[in-house]
Design a protein around this motif. Structure first.
Motif, PDB file in Angstrom:
ATOM      1  N   GLU A   1      78.675  21.417  11.874  1.00 54.96           N
ATOM      2  CA  GLU A   1      80.247  20.859  12.301  1.00 54.96           C
ATOM      3  C   GLU A   1      79.891  19.722  13.388  1.00 54.96           C
ATOM      4  OE1 GLU A   1      83.226  23.721  12.404  1.00 54.96           O
ATOM      5  OE2 GLU A   1      82.829  23.896  10.280  1.00 54.96           O
TER       6      GLU A   1
ATOM      7  N   ASP B   1      86.577  19.552  14.729  1.00 53.25           N
ATOM      8  CA  ASP B   1      85.578  19.796  13.892  1.00 53.25           C
ATOM      9  C   ASP B   1      85.441  19.669  12.459  1.00 53.25           C
ATOM     10  OD1 ASP B   1      84.791  20.661  16.243  1.00 53.25           O
ATOM     11  OD2 ASP B   1      83.830  22.522  15.835  1.00 53.25           O
ATOM     12  N   ARG B   2      84.501  18.909  12.032  1.00 53.28           N
ATOM     13  CA  ARG B   2      84.568  18.547  10.496  1.00 53.28           C
ATOM     14  C   ARG B   2      83.072  18.924  10.283  1.00 53.28           C
ATOM     15  NH1 ARG B   2      84.444  13.143  11.398  1.00 53.28           N
ATOM     16  NH2 ARG B   2      84.125  13.782  13.562  1.00 53.28           N
ATOM     17  N   LYS B   3      83.030  19.110   8.891  1.00 49.06           N
ATOM     18  CA  LYS B   3      81.548  19.353   8.273  1.00 49.06           C
ATOM     19  C   LYS B   3      80.976  17.826   8.310  1.00 49.06           C
ATOM     20  CE  LYS B   3      81.559  23.611   5.747  1.00 49.06           C
ATOM     21  NZ  LYS B   3      81.661  24.104   4.437  1.00 49.06           N
TER      22      LYS B   3
ATOM     23  N   GLU C   1      77.499  16.054  17.097  1.00 48.97           N
ATOM     24  CA  GLU C   1      77.810  17.373  17.193  1.00 48.97           C
ATOM     25  C   GLU C   1      78.444  17.667  18.663  1.00 48.97           C
ATOM     26  OE1 GLU C   1      73.947  19.169  16.112  1.00 48.97           O
ATOM     27  OE2 GLU C   1      75.135  21.153  16.256  1.00 48.97           O
TER      28      GLU C   1
ATOM     29  N   GLY D   1      80.264  15.380  20.120  1.00 51.37           N
ATOM     30  CA  GLY D   1      81.561  14.558  20.178  1.00 51.37           C
ATOM     31  C   GLY D   1      81.256  13.276  20.562  1.00 51.37           C
TER      32      GLY D   1
ATOM     33  N   LYS E   1      81.927  16.839  15.882  1.00 54.19           N
ATOM     34  CA  LYS E   1      83.239  16.521  16.833  1.00 54.19           C
ATOM     35  C   LYS E   1      83.475  15.023  16.805  1.00 54.19           C
ATOM     36  CE  LYS E   1      83.561  20.588  19.729  1.00 54.19           C
ATOM     37  NZ  LYS E   1      82.244  21.195  19.603  1.00 54.19           N
TER      38      LYS E   1
ATOM     39  N   SER F   1      90.514  14.028   9.933  1.00 52.58           N
ATOM     40  CA  SER F   1      90.225  15.064  10.705  1.00 52.58           C
ATOM     41  C   SER F   1      91.408  15.772  11.409  1.00 52.58           C
ATOM     42  CB  SER F   1      89.250  14.384  11.971  1.00 52.58           C
ATOM     43  OG  SER F   1      90.103  13.278  12.363  1.00 52.58           O
TER      44      SER F   1
END
Lengths: 271, 263
Positions: B50, B33-35, B134, B136, B52, B28
């Motif tokens: 995306e 933000d990652r898919k 999402e 986080g 977190k 990361s």
């Protein structure tokens, strides 16, 4: 141990698959290799089509006819497992179900009916008549946005019917039949979860149109027998029975009387 | 379609041998933000979502200490300032009641029960886990799909079917398996409950009329399934035969290392 055959692994090991018209049996459900029971003892006939296509009426007439021939008949309806029903309807009322959950709940309902009724009854040699079968799930789940490969794999353990009738009717006609009395459409029934339209009737229309597209592609890929459902009920039933007779011929059940079919086709004095 | 390099549905190739290891996840980057990655076809309507947060799974049999660990880890992570969501199997508001009914109803078939659990899990995933990721959160899952897959396998449902079924689930960042010997486990169960659970003893599959025997055999089979899934899914085996505090220190250290490393 662990000798189960994988669903979708390909050809059935028995010679049945080779028989003419038995293509649909090629993909056998996973069964223990040592199982003695054989679902090919019975026959599985399904009807598919949008609401208002007249499929249930046709299935009812077929059922009556088969019963009249003293055949063992069992009819099963979509979404009717007692165990699963309560939960599904609770989720439906709350409007909480996302497509994957919705799909899996219907898959659970189907599995319950399949494991408890459909499969054992086929093994016992019954005619199992299904008012909607796995193709309903394919069509609806795919329209809702589930992956087609995923949906099909979930149902891959289920035997394909010997005959699946698809009652083809212009979507406007089917929809107007249903909407004629301005019924109160349920949230999911109208496809409101897909945000197609704020108007339930318009949403329903769009939803049904998309379902029809899915069915049409299944006619080809899954070998559904399309019946022109724009014709009279009796005319359609004659065709349905002819198809079933053919199936019985292959199977060689001697109990069927050809006269029954012929008699039905004769014009009768109108009341 | 859905080419994440993680396809589990492939009928033509043996899925085993290929790895779906969490460690293969792209590192990361700074602001996180990652898919969201799925095991299989995922949920196509959530494509390119995306996230977190992080998904951490603790697997293990009943009485392996899972719940104790998840509770204390959650408390520690929250003390460290992480937002944490705890989840587990059978926690969906929508369906869990039904699962219990189905369990009480012995006529329910293995595939039905399996789909029932999957539906319950999907509900939690879509309504709780994914939104939390999402936003986080660190999502701490007290069991995940691996228990469900192992149960299916032990009951003779085809592996490929189960793996494809759970193709809608996200790939976790960390997966721990609390490895406890069945002989040790049985004593912990007795200390906790004084009786053996019908399903956790595998009584539904008719291994033995003797519940103790059945439990030991069933749990050994389950453990074997986890062993088989170890490489495929990248499970980190934790020796759960040790005292609970010791195990907890190890788990916490591994989690901290991961979370600090991915900041």
């Amino acid at each position: 141990m662990d000798k189960t055959t994988h669903a979708g692994d390909g050809e059935a090991r028995s010679g049945r698959a080779a028989r003419k018209g038995m293509r649909s049996r090629a993909k056998l459900s996973p069964r223990r290799a040592s199982a003695v029971s054989d679902p090919s003892a019975g026959r599985l006939i399904a009807v598919e089509g949008v609401d208002g296509s007249g499929k249930s009426t046709q299935l009812h007439l077929l059922e009556q006819w088969l019963r009249h021939q003293n055949l063992k008949v069992f009819k099963t309806d979509w979404n009717s497992s007692e165990t699963v029903k309560q939960i599904t309807s609770r989720g439906k009322k709350k409007g909480l179900l996302t497509p994957t959950t919705f799909s899996l709940l219907h898959a659970t309902d189907f599995a319950d009916r399949y494991e408890r009724n459909i499969l054992p009854l086929l093994e016992a040699g019954y005619f199992v008549l299904a008012d909607r079968y796995i193709f309903t799930a394919y069509a609806r789940d795919i329209v809702r946005g589930c992956h087609p490969g995923w949906v099909k794999k979930i149902y891959s353990y289920a035997l394909k019917p010997d005959l699946t009738f698809y009652f083809r009717v212009p979507v406007d006609i089917a929809v107007s039949r249903i909407l004629m009395g301005r019924p109160k459409l349920k949230y999911y029934e109208a496809g409101m979860d897909m945000n197609l339209s704020n108007d339930p009737y318009e949403s329903y229309r769009i939803f049904q149109g998309r379902i029809v597209e899915q069915y049409e592609s299944l006619v080809e890929s899954e070998g559904l027998v399309a019946i022109d459902a724009n014709r009279g009920i009796e005319e359609q039933q004659v065709e349905v029975r002819e198809r079933v007779m053919k199936l019985l011929g292959e199977k060689g059940i001697g109990a069927m009387k050809t006269e029954a079919l012929q008699e039905y086709g004769k014009p009768r004095p109108r009341a | 379609m859905a080419n994440h390099g993680l396809e589990l549905e492939d009928d033509d190739q043996e899925a085993v041998g290929r790895r779906y290891s969490p460690s293969s996840a792209p590192k990361s980057h700074s602001d996180g933000d990652r898919k969201l990655r799925f095991y299989g076809h995922g949920m196509p309507y959530l494509k390119d979502l995306e996230v977190k947060g992080h998904l951490i799974v603790i697997e293990g049999p009943d009485a392996s200490g899972r719940s104790t660990h998840t509770q204390s880890i959650q408390a520690k992570l929250e003390a460290d300032g992480h937002a944490v969501l705890g989840t587990g199997l059978k926690r969906s508001e929508l369906i869990s009641e039904g699962i219990i009914e189905a369990k009480g109803n012995l006529g329910v078939g293995k595939r039905t029960l399996s789909l029932f659990y999957a539906a319950d899990f999907a509900d939690q995933l879509e309504n709780k886990i994914i939104p939390a990721l999402e936003a986080g959160y660190v999502v701490l899952a007290d069991r995940y799909i691996y228990t469900l897959i192992a149960r299916n396998n032990v009951r003779g449902i085809e592996r490929r079917w189960s793996r494809s079924l759970f193709g809608f689930t996200p790939v976790p960042d960390l997966i721990f398996y609390l490895d406890v010997k069945p002989e040790e486990l049985v004593h912990r169960v007795f200390q906790k409950n004084s009786i053996l659970d019908y399903y956790e003893s595998g009584m539904d599959i008719g291994i033995s009329d003797d519940m103790y025997k059945s439990f030991v055999i069933y749990q050994a089979r389950m453990a074997k399934e986890f062993e088989k899934m170890k490489k495929l899914f990248g499970l980190q085996f934790i020796d759960g035969n040790r005292p609970i505090e010791q195990v907890n220190v190890e788990l916490q250290a591994r989690i901290d290392r991961f979370l600090n490393g991915s900041k």
